[in-house]
Design a protein around this motif. Structure first.
Motif, PDB file in Angstrom:
ATOM      1  N   ARG A  86       0.837  -1.209   0.000  1.00 53.12           N
ATOM      2  CA  ARG A  86       0.000   0.000   0.000  1.00 53.12           C
ATOM      3  C   ARG A  86       0.869   1.256   0.000  1.00 53.12           C
ATOM      4  O   ARG A  86       0.566   2.226  -0.698  1.00 53.12           O
ATOM      5  CB  ARG A  86      -0.933  -0.022   1.217  1.00 53.12           C
ATOM      6  CG  ARG A  86      -2.059  -1.041   1.111  1.00 53.12           C
ATOM      7  CD  ARG A  86      -3.075  -0.873   2.218  1.00 53.12           C
ATOM      8  NE  ARG A  86      -4.159  -1.851   2.082  1.00 53.12           N
ATOM      9  CZ  ARG A  86      -4.396  -2.835   2.948  1.00 53.12           C
ATOM     10  NH1 ARG A  86      -3.624  -2.973   4.013  1.00 53.12           N
ATOM     11  NH2 ARG A  86      -5.389  -3.675   2.749  1.00 53.12           N
ATOM     12  N   LYS A  87       1.937   1.226   0.776  1.00 50.63           N
ATOM     13  CA  LYS A  87       2.860   2.366   0.784  1.00 50.63           C
ATOM     14  C   LYS A  87       3.551   2.506  -0.575  1.00 50.63           C
ATOM     15  O   LYS A  87       3.706   3.621  -1.094  1.00 50.63           O
ATOM     16  CB  LYS A  87       3.905   2.175   1.882  1.00 50.63           C
ATOM     17  CG  LYS A  87       3.326   2.200   3.292  1.00 50.63           C
ATOM     18  CD  LYS A  87       4.405   1.904   4.330  1.00 50.63           C
ATOM     19  CE  LYS A  87       3.822   1.863   5.731  1.00 50.63           C
ATOM     20  NZ  LYS A  87       4.850   1.511   6.747  1.00 50.63           N
ATOM     21  N   GLU A  88       3.971   1.353  -1.145  1.00 47.17           N
ATOM     22  CA  GLU A  88       4.649   1.383  -2.433  1.00 47.17           C
ATOM     23  C   GLU A  88       3.736   1.892  -3.535  1.00 47.17           C
ATOM     24  O   GLU A  88       4.151   2.705  -4.380  1.00 47.17           O
ATOM     25  CB  GLU A  88       5.145  -0.026  -2.773  1.00 47.17           C
ATOM     26  CG  GLU A  88       5.821  -0.162  -4.130  1.00 47.17           C
ATOM     27  CD  GLU A  88       7.167   0.522  -4.213  1.00 47.17           C
ATOM     28  OE1 GLU A  88       7.748   0.570  -5.312  1.00 47.17           O
ATOM     29  OE2 GLU A  88       7.659   1.027  -3.167  1.00 47.17           O
ATOM     30  N   GLU A  89       2.497   1.436  -3.530  1.00 46.05           N
ATOM     31  CA  GLU A  89       1.539   1.861  -4.568  1.00 46.05           C
ATOM     32  C   GLU A  89       1.266   3.357  -4.483  1.00 46.05           C
ATOM     33  O   GLU A  89       1.233   4.066  -5.498  1.00 46.05           O
ATOM     34  CB  GLU A  89       0.237   1.072  -4.404  1.00 46.05           C
ATOM     35  CG  GLU A  89      -0.735   1.210  -5.567  1.00 46.05           C
ATOM     36  CD  GLU A  89      -1.820   2.230  -5.321  1.00 46.05           C
ATOM     37  OE1 GLU A  89      -2.549   2.550  -6.273  1.00 46.05           O
ATOM     38  OE2 GLU A  89      -1.931   2.709  -4.168  1.00 46.05           O
ATOM     39  N   ALA A  90       1.122   3.882  -3.259  1.00 45.09           N
ATOM     40  CA  ALA A  90       0.890   5.317  -3.083  1.00 45.09           C
ATOM     41  C   ALA A  90       2.112   6.124  -3.527  1.00 45.09           C
ATOM     42  O   ALA A  90       1.976   7.180  -4.165  1.00 45.09           O
ATOM     43  CB  ALA A  90       0.557   5.607  -1.618  1.00 45.09           C
ATOM     44  N   ARG A  91       3.297   5.638  -3.191  1.00 46.81           N
ATOM     45  CA  ARG A  91       4.514   6.347  -3.569  1.00 46.81           C
ATOM     46  C   ARG A  91       4.687   6.399  -5.083  1.00 46.81           C
ATOM     47  O   ARG A  91       5.009   7.454  -5.654  1.00 46.81           O
ATOM     48  CB  ARG A  91       5.724   5.658  -2.930  1.00 46.81           C
ATOM     49  CG  ARG A  91       7.049   6.371  -3.177  1.00 46.81           C
ATOM     50  CD  ARG A  91       8.184   5.666  -2.446  1.00 46.81           C
ATOM     51  NE  ARG A  91       8.460   4.373  -3.031  1.00 46.81           N
ATOM     52  CZ  ARG A  91       9.224   4.171  -4.122  1.00 46.81           C
ATOM     53  NH1 ARG A  91       9.760   5.220  -4.740  1.00 46.81           N
ATOM     54  NH2 ARG A  91       9.448   2.956  -4.568  1.00 46.81           N
ATOM     55  N   ARG A  92       4.467   5.256  -5.759  1.00 49.77           N
ATOM     56  CA  ARG A  92       4.617   5.212  -7.218  1.00 49.77           C
ATOM     57  C   ARG A  92       3.607   6.122  -7.909  1.00 49.77           C
ATOM     58  O   ARG A  92       3.935   6.796  -8.897  1.00 49.77           O
ATOM     59  CB  ARG A  92       4.436   3.775  -7.707  1.00 49.77           C
ATOM     60  CG  ARG A  92       5.533   2.817  -7.282  1.00 49.77           C
ATOM     61  CD  ARG A  92       6.831   3.138  -7.990  1.00 49.77           C
ATOM     62  NE  ARG A  92       7.857   2.141  -7.721  1.00 49.77           N
ATOM     63  CZ  ARG A  92       9.075   2.182  -8.229  1.00 49.77           C
ATOM     64  NH1 ARG A  92       9.438   3.197  -8.995  1.00 49.77           N
ATOM     65  NH2 ARG A  92       9.951   1.229  -7.949  1.00 49.77           N
ATOM     66  N   LYS A  93       2.410   6.172  -7.403  1.00 50.37           N
ATOM     67  CA  LYS A  93       1.398   7.025  -8.009  1.00 50.37           C
ATOM     68  C   LYS A  93       1.755   8.497  -7.837  1.00 50.37           C
ATOM     69  O   LYS A  93       1.608   9.300  -8.766  1.00 50.37           O
ATOM     70  CB  LYS A  93       0.036   6.739  -7.364  1.00 50.37           C
ATOM     71  CG  LYS A  93      -1.128   7.473  -8.028  1.00 50.37           C
ATOM     72  CD  LYS A  93      -2.440   7.041  -7.404  1.00 50.37           C
ATOM     73  CE  LYS A  93      -3.613   7.694  -8.142  1.00 50.37           C
ATOM     74  NZ  LYS A  93      -3.565   9.160  -8.112  1.00 50.37           N
TER      75      LYS A  93
END
Length: 438
Positions: free
Chosen positions: A153-160
């Motif tokens: 979830r943290k990775e997905e938010a960061r990439r977006k």
């Protein structure tokens, strides 16, 4: 013994003693166990064949009152009925043989049932341990997935956030570098613009197509005249791609006279073509896909844990002997209905038309404290029309196989079933002696 009593008092004592001896002698003997219920002492006795009702004190009075001889069972060969004018039948051997066959059959069923019960107990204990181990494994998997979810979830938010920020920077940089409404033509290929102007896709651009899509830079509302369009095409009314690059394409790239209508500003579609933005968007999409995959896996494990915990929370008997019944169903057809019992779940009734009615959902064990696991209660079924809610009581009986044996409705919408199963077999307290005659 009676020297100190009065004559009247002694007579009373003697009468009591004689009465006691008489009562003791009236214990009924020579009776098959299956017939014992007919000889409970009461005011009257009904001959077993139903032919006659006599006072109970005429049972074993050395006189045969019943044609079938059932009132004189002590000597089943009728040798004690010497005063009877009605001949009594000699039933000793027949009764003894029937009793022997019945008892032997019961003992065989009991013995096989107990053997199968022990087997089911051992299997139940093993299955219980396996389910407990499975629950522990699933919990560990769930914990691991939860950790992965937090990270993804943290990775997905960061990439977006990175993709969005990069896209904004690229668009801002292009707008700052050149505010000309046609500056973006410098990054486009002539082929893509040619295809955009070639409305009918015939591989050429005509004067009409130029007038429809091209306008002066300073006034997009102004339509080009035919002469202006011909001039942009180098004096021709129709040009192919190579000629387009030498004429109109040069004017569009210069950006000082004409432009394609609606091309003001830097379009987002052009920014999306940037390779850096493409890479950032792709990374964000991959992170989102990874997150969705792990979320689906976590949901599956969560459901398995919930179902397993629910299964392990049920009471399967003191030795887990009823565990094998879980997830099984047993059917019995009675007249036009098919009854289905699913232990620890529900009871249903299916009509010939296919309509299924609930006769109750698993409630609890309903046996007495001494025989707790002999009855199952299923409650809160569908309401009867102008009647109570349907409920079912399941009686468990000993047998060598597990099967639904009977279904009755003793009162409106209240059902009683018999489920035969080896796990309901109990060791006999003592084994009776078996004789060929009574």
């Amino acid at each position: 013994m009676f020297t100190n009593c009065s004559l009247g008092h002694c007579h009373i004592i003697i009468a009591v003693v004689l009465w006691s001896i008489c009562v003791d002698s009236r214990k009924i003997r020579g009776i098959s166990l299956s017939y014992k219920r007919f000889y409970r002492e009461r005011k009257s006795f009904l001959c077993i064949d139903g032919s006659k009702m006599i006072p109970f004190d005429q049972v074993n009075d050395d006189y045969c009152d019943c044609v079938d001889g059932s009132d004189e069972p002590d000597c089943c060969d009728a040798s004690d009925e010497y005063r009877s004018q009605t001949p009594c039948q000699n039933t000793c051997r027949n009764l003894g043989q029937r009793e022997r066959a019945e008892v032997e059959g019961q003992m065989r069923v009991l013995g096989e049932g107990l053997r199968l019960k022990q087997q089911l107990i051992e299997e139940g204990v093993l299955t219980w341990r396996e389910k407990q181990a499975q629950l522990r494994d699933l919990q560990r998997v769930s914990d691991d997935l939860q950790t992965q979810l937090d990270d993804l979830r943290k990775e997905e938010a960061r990439r977006k956030e990175e993709a969005d920020a990069l896209r904004e920077r690229v668009i801002g940089a292009r707008e700052t570098a050149d505010n000309s409404p046609t500056s973006h033509y410098r990054t486009e290929s002539p082929i893509s613009v040619f295809k955009e102007l070639d409305s009918n896709r015939d591989g050429s651009i005509t004067v009409d197509e130029v007038q429809a899509k091209v306008s002066p830079v300073q006034d997009e509302e102004h339509a080009l005249s035919e002469d202006e369009a011909v001039a942009l095409l180098g004096g021709a009314h129709r040009v192919d791609l190579s000629r387009f690059e030498e004429t109109l394409w040069t004017s569009l790239r210069t950006g000082d006279s004409v432009t394609i209508k609606g091309r003001h500003g830097v379009p987002g579609s052009l920014a999306d073509e940037d390779p850096n933005i493409k890479a950032a968007v792709s990374a964000a999409e991959k992170a989102a896909a990874d997150l969705k995959r792990v979320e689906d896996a976590y949901e599956t494990v969560y459901m398995e844990i919930r179902d397993l915990r629910e299964k392990l929370s049920l009471d399967y008997g003191s030795e887990r002997e009823f565990l094998f019944l879980h997830n099984q169903c047993f059917q019995l057809k009675v007249h036009e209905y098919i009854y289905e019992l699913c232990p620890f779940s529900q009871v249903t009734q299916k009509s010939a038309s296919g309509e299924v009615v609930s006769l109750g959902k698993w409630g609890s064990w309903a046996g007495s404290p001494e025989k707790q696991y002999y009855q199952m209660r299923y409650e809160s079924g569908e309401p009867c029309w102008q009647g109570p809610t349907r409920n079912t009581m399941v009686m468990l009986i000993c047998g060598t196989e597990t099967a639904l044996r009977s279904v009755k409705e003793p009162s409106k919408c209240q059902y009683v079933m018999e489920l035969q199963t080896p796990v309901s077999c109990q060791p006999a307290l003592r084994q009776r002696g078996i004789h060929s005659e009574l």
